[in-house]
Design an enzyme around this catalytic site. Structure first.
Site, PDB file in Angstrom:
ATOM      1  N   GLY A 134      -0.728   1.030   8.511  1.00 15.52           N
ATOM      2  CA  GLY A 134       0.505   0.340   8.900  1.00 15.52           C
ATOM      3  C   GLY A 134       1.538   0.358   7.789  1.00 15.52           C
ATOM      4  O   GLY A 134       1.734  -0.658   7.098  1.00 15.52           O
ATOM      5  N   TYR A 135       2.185   1.501   7.613  1.00 16.33           N
ATOM      6  CA  TYR A 135       3.215   1.645   6.588  1.00 16.33           C
ATOM      7  C   TYR A 135       4.614   1.747   7.206  1.00 16.33           C
ATOM      8  O   TYR A 135       5.458   0.896   7.033  1.00 16.33           O
ATOM      9  CB  TYR A 135       2.952   2.887   5.736  1.00 16.33           C
ATOM     10  CG  TYR A 135       1.937   2.733   4.610  1.00 16.33           C
ATOM     11  CD1 TYR A 135       1.012   1.694   4.594  1.00 16.33           C
ATOM     12  CD2 TYR A 135       1.892   3.651   3.574  1.00 16.33           C
ATOM     13  CE1 TYR A 135       0.085   1.574   3.570  1.00 16.33           C
ATOM     14  CE2 TYR A 135       0.974   3.532   2.538  1.00 16.33           C
ATOM     15  CZ  TYR A 135       0.059   2.497   2.545  1.00 16.33           C
ATOM     16  OH  TYR A 135      -0.859   2.374   1.532  1.00 16.33           O
ATOM     17  N   GLU A 141      -4.787   9.893  -0.304  1.00 16.53           N
ATOM     18  CA  GLU A 141      -4.504  10.687   0.897  1.00 16.53           C
ATOM     19  C   GLU A 141      -4.336  12.164   0.557  1.00 16.53           C
ATOM     20  O   GLU A 141      -4.668  13.031   1.360  1.00 16.53           O
ATOM     21  CB  GLU A 141      -3.240  10.150   1.572  1.00 16.53           C
ATOM     22  CG  GLU A 141      -2.851  10.876   2.846  1.00 16.53           C
ATOM     23  CD  GLU A 141      -1.601  10.302   3.480  1.00 16.53           C
ATOM     24  OE1 GLU A 141      -1.397  10.523   4.683  1.00 16.53           O
ATOM     25  OE2 GLU A 141      -0.819   9.639   2.768  1.00 16.53           O
TER      26      GLU A 141
END
Length: 388
Positions: free
Chosen positions: A127-128, A244
């Site tokens: 949730g960015y 990531e």
């Protein structure tokens, strides 16, 4: 711990033995733009991997991993891609949140959240991004306020990959009253199966829905589900982004190379390779994928030394731009026929799906424009962009 070649041989043999039976016909299913494909079967595969000890291989052994070295992790991801195995459904939990909790989580958080990730029993989303803060994470407006033993969230996230398939979301929210930019942010672990959360799939150019809008309207999570201290969310979120862009990108590049080789074969069969301009673009694409791999290996050298260099910053621009241009090249190789859907009402072939979905590559996970600003300001030390 076995040597790299022994490790590579072990995973190669396990994949050959395991990609049989019901899994054999699912090789290559899923992945960006195709996450809707055989999701339940891919989750079964993920849990089969977990039962055999092949999830989270780079995690420390005390947290359920294999403690694999950087080189062994590269071997794992390369062999996995070379085998054409099913696209992973647990990537966000395994490659992003898990390492973040190992680095910043409390013992209680690790005990609660790491085992279900290893077992593929709980899936996570990120949730960015928000409608007014896509790649500009410091501009988020989703807020969380403390209410007794809970945090209460209000706001909206968008482009949330696989939220509709996930049980949990790690959310960057503003917890500091009156704060702005990167100050006053916190990193919260939020359950999605509750009345205060609404998930709306977003239909993409491909006709599929792997991205979502997520609305928080009084959603709650327990106070102890904050990673790091209140207001320390920026530092934790940046660390997650660093994880990531780690070793799994080497497997991604195996897929890129396979796509390019397939496109070269198509160009030879349909005569497009007779065009010298097409041949030049194919040669440039080959050079590009070699450059991407070289840069990734340089980046991993820095990671192994404990200090990622500028290669980590430029890698996203390299591969995203290359992949988008490969989609454009595929359309040129297909010619006019590439503009016609393979079937009614909107059935796309693999090349059409690649072209359409890869338009997003230079936008998601940090747009090229934002990435260039980061490189200019934080890597090269150039003056910051003026802001109103």
């Amino acid at each position: 711990m076995s040597s790299v070649e022994e490790f590579r041989t072990e995973i190669r043999g396990w994949l050959a033995d395991s990609l049989t039976g019901s899994f054999a016909g699912l090789r290559g299913r899923g992945g960006p733009g195709r996450e809707h494909e055989a999701f339940a079967e891919r989750l079964d595969w993920e849990r089969h991997m977990a039962a055999e000890g092949w999830t989270c291989v780079g995690w420390p052994e005390e947290y359920g991993g294999r403690g694999a070295t950087i080189e062994q992790q590269v071997a794992f991801h390369e062999e996995y891609a070379l085998a054409g195995a099913l696209a992973r459904v647990n990537h966000i939990g395994e490659q992003l949140l898990g390492p973040t909790l190992v680095a910043f989580g409390t013992p209680e958080q690790r005990t609660r959240f790491l085992p279900p990730i290893v077992a593929a029993e709980e899936l996570w989303c990120q949730g960015y991004s928000e409608p007014g803060a896509g790649s500009d994470l410091a501009n988020v407006t989703t807020r969380a306020v403390r209410d007794g033993a809970d945090w209460v969230l209000t706001g909206q996230k968008t482009w949330t990959s696989l939220a509709h398939q996930s049980q949990w979301c790690f959310v960057v929210a503003r917890t500091g009253p009156g704060s702005s930019r990167h100050r006053g942010l916190s990193y919260l672990l939020v359950p999605l199966d509750q009345a205060g959360v609404e998930i709306r799939p977003i239909t993409q150019l491909t006709g599929t829905c792997e991205f979502n809008e997520v609305f928080f309207d009084g959603a709650r999570t327990r106070a102890e589900h904050i990673v790091g201290a209140p207001g320390d969310g920026w530092r934790v979120a940046m660390a997650t982004l660093g994880f990531e862009r780690g070793v799994s990108t080497l497997g991604q590049q195996v897929g890129f190379r396979r796509d390019l080789e397939s496109l070269i074969g198509l160009a030879r069969r349909n005569g497009a390779a007779d065009d010298p301009l097409i041949r030049d673009r194919l040669a440039r694409a080959w050079t590009g994928v070699e450059t991407i791999r070289c840069n990734a290996l340089r980046m991993l050298d820095g990671v192994a030394a404990g200090a990622p260099g500028p290669e980590a910053s430029i890698g996203k621009i390299f591969w995203a731009t290359w992949h988008r241009e490969l989609g454009e090249l595929a359309m040129a190789v297909l010619g006019a026929g590439g503009m016609t859907a393979a079937g009614s009402p909107y059935e796309l072939d693999d090349w059409q799906r690649l072209f359409l979905f890869s338009r997003a590559d230079t936008i998601y996970a940090g747009s090229n424009e934002i990435q260039r600003n980061i490189i200019a300001e934080r890597v090269l030390g150039l003056p910051k962009e003026s802001r109103p």
